[in-house]
Write a protein that holds these residues in place. Structure first.
Motif, mmCIF file in Angstrom:
data_model
loop_
_atom_site.group_PDB
_atom_site.id
_atom_site.type_symbol
_atom_site.label_atom_id
_atom_site.label_comp_id
_atom_site.label_asym_id
_atom_site.label_seq_id
_atom_site.Cartn_x
_atom_site.Cartn_y
_atom_site.Cartn_z
ATOM 1 N N GLY A 5 -4.702 -28.200 39.175
ATOM 2 C CA GLY A 5 -4.978 -27.324 38.041
ATOM 3 C C GLY A 5 -6.349 -27.589 37.461
ATOM 4 O O GLY A 5 -7.094 -26.649 37.126
ATOM 5 N N TRP A 6 -6.705 -28.883 37.350
ATOM 6 C CA TRP A 6 -8.040 -29.250 36.868
ATOM 7 C C TRP A 6 -9.110 -28.669 37.775
ATOM 8 O O TRP A 6 -10.138 -28.149 37.309
ATOM 9 C CB TRP A 6 -8.186 -30.775 36.813
ATOM 10 C CG TRP A 6 -9.620 -31.194 36.616
ATOM 11 C CD1 TRP A 6 -10.302 -31.281 35.446
ATOM 12 C CD2 TRP A 6 -10.559 -31.542 37.654
ATOM 13 N NE1 TRP A 6 -11.604 -31.657 35.678
ATOM 14 C CE2 TRP A 6 -11.787 -31.827 37.029
ATOM 15 C CE3 TRP A 6 -10.466 -31.639 39.046
ATOM 16 C CZ2 TRP A 6 -12.923 -32.203 37.738
ATOM 17 C CZ3 TRP A 6 -11.595 -32.008 39.763
ATOM 18 C CH2 TRP A 6 -12.801 -32.288 39.109
ATOM 19 N N TYR A 7 -8.875 -28.746 39.077
ATOM 20 C CA TYR A 7 -9.864 -28.209 40.015
ATOM 21 C C TYR A 7 -10.090 -26.723 39.763
ATOM 22 O O TYR A 7 -11.229 -26.243 39.787
ATOM 23 C CB TYR A 7 -9.416 -28.437 41.460
ATOM 24 C CG TYR A 7 -10.432 -27.949 42.472
ATOM 25 C CD1 TYR A 7 -11.522 -28.750 42.816
ATOM 26 C CD2 TYR A 7 -10.316 -26.691 43.034
ATOM 27 C CE1 TYR A 7 -12.475 -28.295 43.720
ATOM 28 C CE2 TYR A 7 -11.278 -26.223 43.931
ATOM 29 C CZ TYR A 7 -12.351 -27.028 44.270
ATOM 30 O OH TYR A 7 -13.307 -26.570 45.151
ATOM 31 N N LEU A 8 -9.026 -25.994 39.496
ATOM 32 C CA LEU A 8 -9.143 -24.555 39.257
ATOM 33 C C LEU A 8 -9.928 -24.244 37.988
ATOM 34 O O LEU A 8 -10.774 -23.349 37.968
ATOM 35 C CB LEU A 8 -7.755 -23.912 39.178
ATOM 36 C CG LEU A 8 -6.949 -23.831 40.473
ATOM 37 C CD1 LEU A 8 -5.563 -23.253 40.199
ATOM 38 C CD2 LEU A 8 -7.676 -22.966 41.500
ATOM 39 N N ILE A 9 -9.634 -24.984 36.914
ATOM 40 C CA ILE A 9 -10.276 -24.654 35.639
ATOM 41 C C ILE A 9 -11.746 -25.076 35.601
ATOM 42 O O ILE A 9 -12.505 -24.552 34.777
ATOM 43 C CB ILE A 9 -9.523 -25.257 34.427
ATOM 44 C CG1 ILE A 9 -9.579 -26.784 34.451
ATOM 45 C CG2 ILE A 9 -8.089 -24.770 34.382
ATOM 46 C CD1 ILE A 9 -8.955 -27.425 33.226
ATOM 47 N N GLN A 10 -12.163 -25.972 36.484
ATOM 48 C CA GLN A 10 -13.569 -26.387 36.467
ATOM 49 C C GLN A 10 -14.428 -25.597 37.465
ATOM 50 O O GLN A 10 -15.646 -25.802 37.545
ATOM 51 C CB GLN A 10 -13.684 -27.897 36.735
ATOM 52 C CG GLN A 10 -13.168 -28.380 38.076
ATOM 53 C CD GLN A 10 -14.165 -28.210 39.214
ATOM 54 O OE1 GLN A 10 -15.342 -28.548 39.061
ATOM 55 N NE2 GLN A 10 -13.697 -27.677 40.337
ATOM 56 N N LEU A 11 -13.809 -24.652 38.196
ATOM 57 C CA LEU A 11 -14.584 -23.840 39.132
ATOM 58 C C LEU A 11 -15.604 -22.997 38.370
ATOM 59 O O LEU A 11 -15.258 -22.334 37.388
ATOM 60 C CB LEU A 11 -13.654 -22.918 39.927
ATOM 61 C CG LEU A 11 -12.819 -23.553 41.033
ATOM 62 C CD1 LEU A 11 -11.827 -22.531 41.594
ATOM 63 C CD2 LEU A 11 -13.713 -24.093 42.152
ATOM 64 N N PRO A 12 -16.846 -22.987 38.812
ATOM 65 C CA PRO A 12 -17.863 -22.181 38.120
ATOM 66 C C PRO A 12 -17.793 -20.711 38.524
ATOM 67 O O PRO A 12 -17.370 -20.377 39.631
ATOM 68 C CB PRO A 12 -19.177 -22.815 38.597
ATOM 69 C CG PRO A 12 -18.852 -23.330 39.971
ATOM 70 C CD PRO A 12 -17.408 -23.784 39.908
ATOM 71 N N ASN A 13 -18.201 -19.854 37.631
ATOM 72 C CA ASN A 13 -18.340 -18.417 37.922
ATOM 73 C C ASN A 13 -17.054 -17.772 38.448
ATOM 74 O O ASN A 13 -17.080 -16.993 39.405
ATOM 75 C CB ASN A 13 -19.479 -18.191 38.930
ATOM 76 C CG ASN A 13 -20.794 -18.780 38.465
ATOM 77 O OD1 ASN A 13 -21.159 -18.650 37.294
ATOM 78 N ND2 ASN A 13 -21.492 -19.442 39.367
ATOM 79 N N VAL A 14 -15.929 -18.127 37.837
ATOM 80 C CA VAL A 14 -14.672 -17.474 38.204
ATOM 81 C C VAL A 14 -14.121 -16.727 36.998
ATOM 82 O O VAL A 14 -14.500 -16.999 35.856
ATOM 83 C CB VAL A 14 -13.614 -18.484 38.714
ATOM 84 C CG1 VAL A 14 -14.064 -19.136 40.001
ATOM 85 C CG2 VAL A 14 -13.302 -19.531 37.658
ATOM 86 N N SER A 15 -13.220 -15.806 37.268
ATOM 87 C CA SER A 15 -12.589 -15.034 36.204
ATOM 88 C C SER A 15 -11.770 -15.942 35.280
ATOM 89 O O SER A 15 -11.243 -16.977 35.712
ATOM 90 C CB SER A 15 -11.677 -13.972 36.832
ATOM 91 O OG SER A 15 -10.776 -13.445 35.901
ATOM 92 N N LEU A 16 -11.663 -15.528 34.018
ATOM 93 C CA LEU A 16 -10.806 -16.257 33.075
ATOM 94 C C LEU A 16 -9.363 -16.260 33.550
ATOM 95 O O LEU A 16 -8.587 -17.151 33.195
ATOM 96 C CB LEU A 16 -10.900 -15.622 31.681
ATOM 97 C CG LEU A 16 -12.195 -15.886 30.902
ATOM 98 C CD1 LEU A 16 -12.183 -15.105 29.599
ATOM 99 C CD2 LEU A 16 -12.365 -17.384 30.636
ATOM 100 N N LEU A 17 -8.996 -15.271 34.364
ATOM 101 C CA LEU A 17 -7.635 -15.213 34.899
ATOM 102 C C LEU A 17 -7.385 -16.371 35.862
ATOM 103 O O LEU A 17 -6.303 -16.964 35.878
ATOM 104 C CB LEU A 17 -7.395 -13.869 35.600
ATOM 105 C CG LEU A 17 -7.401 -12.639 34.690
ATOM 106 C CD1 LEU A 17 -7.345 -11.361 35.532
ATOM 107 C CD2 LEU A 17 -6.237 -12.684 33.710
ATOM 108 N N VAL A 18 -8.389 -16.711 36.651
ATOM 109 C CA VAL A 18 -8.264 -17.852 37.569
ATOM 110 C C VAL A 18 -8.196 -19.146 36.763
ATOM 111 O O VAL A 18 -7.403 -20.046 37.071
ATOM 112 C CB VAL A 18 -9.438 -17.888 38.560
ATOM 113 C CG1 VAL A 18 -9.373 -19.143 39.432
ATOM 114 C CG2 VAL A 18 -9.436 -16.638 39.439
ATOM 115 N N THR A 19 -9.009 -19.235 35.725
ATOM 116 C CA THR A 19 -8.951 -20.401 34.840
ATOM 117 C C THR A 19 -7.568 -20.515 34.208
ATOM 118 O O THR A 19 -6.998 -21.609 34.113
ATOM 119 C CB THR A 19 -10.016 -20.300 33.732
ATOM 120 O OG1 THR A 19 -11.309 -20.195 34.336
ATOM 121 C CG2 THR A 19 -9.981 -21.521 32.822
ATOM 122 N N GLY A 20 -7.018 -19.370 33.781
ATOM 123 C CA GLY A 20 -5.666 -19.357 33.205
ATOM 124 C C GLY A 20 -4.630 -19.835 34.196
ATOM 125 O O GLY A 20 -3.685 -20.558 33.843
ATOM 126 N N ALA A 21 -4.812 -19.462 35.476
ATOM 127 C CA ALA A 21 -3.896 -19.927 36.519
ATOM 128 C C ALA A 21 -3.970 -21.445 36.647
ATOM 129 O O ALA A 21 -2.959 -22.119 36.865
ATOM 130 C CB ALA A 21 -4.238 -19.262 37.850
#
Length: 201
Positions: A68-84
Motif C-alpha cells: 500500500g505504501w508503494y502505491l501511495i508514493q508513486l509519482p504522477n498517478v491519479s488520486l484514485l490509485v493513491t486511494g487504492a
C-alpha cells in the motif's frame, strides 16, 4: 532495493497466505478447508490459535502495508490509485487486528465474545478494502502505470469476488461448505493484488 521488494510484496503476500494457511491447517487435526473459514485456524481454543496469526496475520499485515505504501508514493498517478494504496494499507492494519482478536470456536454462535466482535469488524474492513481498491484502479485514468487491460481485469475481479461472496453467504446460511467460497472470493482479490504487483514491477 526496498522499493523492488515493496513492488512485489503484493505477489509475495498471495504466495505467503497460501503456504501459511496450508501449514497451519497441517497442525490442526481434522481441519477442513472446504467447510471451515481461514479464521478458524486462529479461533479461541483451537490447536493453532497462537501459530496461525504469527505465521499468517502479522507478516501478511506487514506485506499489505508495504505494498500500500508503494502505491501511495508513486509519482504522477491519479488520486484514485493513491486511494487504492490507502485501501491496501487499511487491509493490512485490519489483518493485524483480526489476528490479535481471535474469533470464537463456533463461527455460527449467536452470542459472540468481544474478541469475536472485534475480529468480525476487522474482517469487514478487510473485505471492503479489497473491494474498493480494484474499483478505484478500474476508474482511474489509463496511464503508463495502469493499462486499459488491467482496468478491465480489475472489473472482472470485482465481479468474481462479489459472486463468490454471495455463494459464501448462501453456504453460511445453509452451514455447508463456506470455506471453499471464502477462499474463492478472497482468492480473487489476492489475484488482483498479484496482478497489480506484476503490472507495476
Amino acid at each position: 532495493m526496498f522499493e523492488k521488494m515493496a513492488v512485489y510484496s503484493g505477489l509475495i503476500a498471495t504466495v505467503w497466505i497460501v503456504l501459511g494457511v496450508f501449514i497451519a491447517g497441517r497442525y490442526y487435526a481434522g481441519y477442513n478447508h472446504a467447510k471451515q473459514f481461514c479464521s478458524e485456524l486462529g479461533a479461541a481454543g483451537c490447536p493453532t490459535e497462537k501459530l496461525s496469526p504469527r505465521i499468517n496475520n502479522y507478516p501478511l499485515g506487514l506485506l499489505f502495508c508495504v505494498f500500500g505504501w508503494y502505491l501511495i508514493q508513486l509519482p504522477n498517478v491519479s488520486l484514485l490509485v493513491t486511494g487504492a494504496g490507502w485501501c491496501v494499507i487499511a487491509h493490512g492494519l485490519a489483518t493485524w487486528v483480526a489476528g490479535y482478536f481471535p474469533m470464537d470456536a463456533d463461527p455460527f454462535t449467536k452470542n459472540p465474545s468481544f474478541n469475536c466482535k472485534m475480529h468480525t469488524v476487522a474482517g469487514i474492513v478487510m473485505l471492503l478494502s479489497l473491494f474498493v481498491a480494484p474499483v478505484l484502479v478500474a476508474l482511474s485514468p489509463t496511464s503508463d502505470v495502469i493499462s486499459q487491460h488491467f482496468k478491465v481485469f480489475s472489473w472482472v475481479i470485482v465481479v468474481a469476488a462479489v459472486v463468490f461472496l454471495l455463494t459464501m453467504t448462501r453456504a453460511i446460511n445453509q452451514q455447508t461448505n463456506p470455506g471453499i467460497h471464502q477462499r474463492l472470493s478472497y482468492g480473487a482479490q489476492l489475484i488482483w493484488l498479484t496482478g497489480l504487483s506484476l503490472q507495476l514491477g
